[in-house]
Design an enzyme around this catalytic site. Sequence first.
Site, PDB file in Angstrom:
ATOM      1  N   ASP A  11       0.884  -1.221  -0.076  1.00 46.81           N
ATOM      2  CA  ASP A  11       0.005   0.068   0.121  1.00 46.81           C
ATOM      3  C   ASP A  11       0.823   1.355  -0.021  1.00 46.81           C
ATOM      4  O   ASP A  11       1.558   1.320   0.945  1.00 46.81           O
ATOM      5  CB  ASP A  11      -0.975  -0.090   1.251  1.00 46.81           C
ATOM      6  CG  ASP A  11      -1.931   1.318   1.287  1.00 46.81           C
ATOM      7  OD1 ASP A  11      -1.530   2.221   0.731  1.00 46.81           O
ATOM      8  OD2 ASP A  11      -2.472   1.328   2.466  1.00 46.81           O
ATOM      9  N   ILE A  12       0.782   2.051  -1.292  1.00 43.86           N
ATOM     10  CA  ILE A  12       1.680   3.224  -1.159  1.00 43.86           C
ATOM     11  C   ILE A  12       1.567   4.291   0.033  1.00 43.86           C
ATOM     12  O   ILE A  12       2.348   4.881   0.057  1.00 43.86           O
ATOM     13  CB  ILE A  12       1.430   3.766  -2.298  1.00 43.86           C
ATOM     14  CG1 ILE A  12       2.825   4.652  -2.883  1.00 43.86           C
ATOM     15  CG2 ILE A  12       0.282   4.676  -2.533  1.00 43.86           C
ATOM     16  CD1 ILE A  12       3.012   5.235  -4.253  1.00 43.86           C
ATOM     17  N   ASN A  25      -6.381  12.626 -10.271  1.00 42.32           N
ATOM     18  CA  ASN A  25      -6.925  13.157 -11.493  1.00 42.32           C
ATOM     19  C   ASN A  25      -6.949  14.698 -11.597  1.00 42.32           C
ATOM     20  O   ASN A  25      -6.100  15.396 -10.933  1.00 42.32           O
ATOM     21  CB  ASN A  25      -8.516  12.914 -11.305  1.00 42.32           C
ATOM     22  CG  ASN A  25      -9.220  13.569 -10.196  1.00 42.32           C
ATOM     23  OD1 ASN A  25      -9.143  14.832 -10.190  1.00 42.32           O
ATOM     24  ND2 ASN A  25      -9.827  12.621  -9.320  1.00 42.32           N
ATOM     25  N   GLY A  33      -9.079   5.127  -5.996  1.00 45.51           N
ATOM     26  CA  GLY A  33      -7.937   4.436  -6.115  1.00 45.51           C
ATOM     27  C   GLY A  33      -6.957   4.870  -5.255  1.00 45.51           C
ATOM     28  O   GLY A  33      -7.024   5.474  -4.285  1.00 45.51           O
ATOM     29  N   ASP A  35      -5.293   7.743  -5.789  1.00 46.54           N
ATOM     30  CA  ASP A  35      -5.758   9.253  -5.406  1.00 46.54           C
ATOM     31  C   ASP A  35      -6.672   9.266  -4.075  1.00 46.54           C
ATOM     32  O   ASP A  35      -6.213  10.106  -3.067  1.00 46.54           O
ATOM     33  CB  ASP A  35      -6.310   9.710  -6.652  1.00 46.54           C
ATOM     34  CG  ASP A  35      -6.503  11.198  -6.697  1.00 46.54           C
ATOM     35  OD1 ASP A  35      -5.700  11.906  -5.924  1.00 46.54           O
ATOM     36  OD2 ASP A  35      -7.501  11.962  -7.236  1.00 46.54           O
ATOM     37  N   GLY A 125      -5.036   1.607 -13.094  1.00 46.59           N
ATOM     38  CA  GLY A 125      -6.267   1.380 -12.234  1.00 46.59           C
ATOM     39  C   GLY A 125      -7.695   1.731 -13.406  1.00 46.59           C
ATOM     40  O   GLY A 125      -7.964   0.979 -14.259  1.00 46.59           O
ATOM     41  N   TYR A 127      -8.066   4.149 -15.038  1.00 45.84           N
ATOM     42  CA  TYR A 127      -7.808   4.465 -16.486  1.00 45.84           C
ATOM     43  C   TYR A 127      -7.549   3.502 -17.517  1.00 45.84           C
ATOM     44  O   TYR A 127      -7.375   3.895 -18.688  1.00 45.84           O
ATOM     45  CB  TYR A 127      -6.294   5.648 -16.349  1.00 45.84           C
ATOM     46  CG  TYR A 127      -6.858   6.776 -15.698  1.00 45.84           C
ATOM     47  CD1 TYR A 127      -7.960   7.114 -15.086  1.00 45.84           C
ATOM     48  CD2 TYR A 127      -6.214   8.196 -15.889  1.00 45.84           C
ATOM     49  CE1 TYR A 127      -8.518   8.527 -14.507  1.00 45.84           C
ATOM     50  CE2 TYR A 127      -6.387   9.507 -15.548  1.00 45.84           C
ATOM     51  CZ  TYR A 127      -7.824   9.547 -14.769  1.00 45.84           C
ATOM     52  OH  TYR A 127      -7.943  10.768 -14.177  1.00 45.84           O
TER      53      TYR A 127
END
Length: 170
Positions: A11-12, A25, A33, A35, A125, A127
């Site tokens: 997990d970032i 976005n 996601g 973001d 993701g 996109y």
Amino acid sequence: MTPRITLVRGDITRESADAIVNAANSSLLGGGGVDGAIHRRGGPAILAECRRLRASRYPEGLPTGRAVATTAGDLDARWVIHTVGPRFSRRDDRSELLASCYRESLRVADELGARTVAFPAVSAGVYGWPMDDVARIAVETVRSARTSVEEARFVLFDEGAHEAFTARLG
């Protein structure tokens, strides 16, 4: 110099780095996601800075392929570097825009003096970009970058993403 590339499955928002890259976005105001996760875990300070950026430098939103930094809020980082990836298209080749996300993020990291940067798989993701192609573009772009960043860490959420990036590093 070129950065050392490392891979992490996880997990970032749990990473410790000088800068964490957000697959944002164009509104910069959060979303789904990566973001949404970065905004939720980082807290209101990130959103406040994003709103200031929208009110000043980016009234129409951050253009695709560009990057900009804010505070990291409550994340274990000094900065979040927001970059807007392109949506995948079978008709139009948008590879250069995706590569630009990684180049621009490294450029911003250099301006900040960041030495460690954690990247997600930008555009993979919602996109719709195929993971193998994201891995190819991301690894090639970071490998060819001239930057002061010492470590570019790809933080990959699932095993399939980790395998795709591992294959590209081989």
